[in-house]
Design a protein around this motif. Structure first.
Motif, PDB file in Angstrom:
ATOM      1  N   HIS A  19      -4.476 -60.846 -28.003  1.00  0.00           N
ATOM      2  CA  HIS A  19      -3.289 -60.075 -27.628  1.00  0.00           C
ATOM      3  C   HIS A  19      -3.624 -59.058 -26.542  1.00  0.00           C
ATOM      4  CE1 HIS A  19      -1.794 -61.921 -31.327  1.00  0.00           C
ATOM      5  NE2 HIS A  19      -0.583 -61.681 -30.868  1.00  0.00           N
ATOM      6  N   TYR A  20      -4.540 -59.442 -25.663  1.00  0.00           N
ATOM      7  CA  TYR A  20      -4.807 -58.748 -24.400  1.00  0.00           C
ATOM      8  C   TYR A  20      -5.409 -57.359 -24.558  1.00  0.00           C
ATOM      9  CZ  TYR A  20      -1.567 -62.504 -23.305  1.00  0.00           C
ATOM     10  OH  TYR A  20      -0.961 -63.725 -23.253  1.00  0.00           O
ATOM     11  N   GLU A  22      -8.779 -55.855 -24.105  1.00  0.00           N
ATOM     12  CA  GLU A  22     -10.069 -56.264 -23.554  1.00  0.00           C
ATOM     13  C   GLU A  22     -11.209 -55.308 -23.876  1.00  0.00           C
ATOM     14  OE1 GLU A  22     -10.290 -56.159 -19.268  1.00  0.00           O
ATOM     15  OE2 GLU A  22      -8.623 -54.743 -19.145  1.00  0.00           O
ATOM     16  N   SER A  67       0.252 -53.128 -26.414  1.00  0.00           N
ATOM     17  CA  SER A  67       0.236 -52.594 -25.047  1.00  0.00           C
ATOM     18  C   SER A  67       0.489 -51.091 -24.997  1.00  0.00           C
ATOM     19  CB  SER A  67       1.257 -53.336 -24.174  1.00  0.00           C
ATOM     20  OG  SER A  67       2.568 -53.172 -24.689  1.00  0.00           O
TER      21      SER A  67
END
Length: 229
Positions: A19-20, A22, A67
């Protein structure tokens, strides 16, 4: 109380990556948050499957998933980075170091008044030295990422070097727009500006990267285990 297995804990880390997320530190933080939520859900309903509990907990982050958390942490650590930078920068204006700063301004003024050619030589030197150092830092950082496989948000911020690549363009613009070396108070101002830029570049490209491990271990106690890899 039902607890996560090591395999399920590892799955949570992989889940954050998918889910991005990093950065390893954020992956750990979010995985720990998910784990606590899943175990709390199991306390209410022990028959709930791991995947169902995970999806239930993930939905609490809203339609943007992780995010928002990543953005907030990025902003927070960027503020921390600039606090560190400002702290080191201010040291050049405290006794006894300020004597060296003043001496540097006087030396630059004396050199600049000799000729416009020396002005160009100083600008060229600042730009070349900065670019070479920036290239080496980023190359070393990429090599470290390949070796460890772990990317830390604060470390990534430090090695982004505070937008120094943009600031390196300032001396060039000064040289292009100043056709003749000024005199009087304007020469003092120009000398001070060049020294201030040089100090900023030095802090960003040398001081902070050289002390990054100490700041990273302070922010992430587990980081020291990576250094030994």
């Amino acid at each position: 109380m039902k607890k996560l297995t090591e395999e399920q804990a590892g799955h949570l880390m992989e889940f954050t990556r998918r889910h991005y997320v990093e950065y390893y530190d954020l992956q750990c933080e979010l995985a720990d948050h998910l784990a606590n939520g899943i175990e709390a859900a199991w306390q209410d309903n022990p028959k709930l499957s791991f995947e169902a509990a995970l999806q239930k907990e993930f939905k609490k982050f809203g339609i943007f998933g992780f995010s928002d958390i990543v953005e907030k942490r990025t902003v927070a650590l960027q503020k921390k980075y600039y606090r560190l930078l400002w702290g080191y920068f201010k040291n050049f204006f405290r006794l006894p170091v300020v004597a060296g700063t003043v001496s540097a301004i006087i030396a630059v003024r004396l050199l600049l008044q000799l000729s416009h050619w020396i002005f160009g030589a100083l600008i060229f030197s600042m730009i070349v030295i900065g670019i070479v150092r920036l290239y080496r830092l980023r190359k070393n950082y990429k090599d470290k990422l390949k070796r460890t496989g772990q990317k830390w948000l604060l470390e990534d911020t430090i090695y982004a070097c505070g937008g120094v690549s943009v600031l390196l363009n300032v001396p060039l613009q000064l040289y292009i727009n100043i056709k003749t070396v000024p005199s009087g108070s304007m020469l003092w101002l120009l000398s001070a500006i060049l020294v201030l830029i040089a100090i900023y570049d030095y802090v960003v490209l040398w001081v902070l990267p050289s002390r990054s491990e100490g700041h990273l271990e302070e922010a992430y106690p587990e980081y020291k285990f990576q250094v030994t890899k």
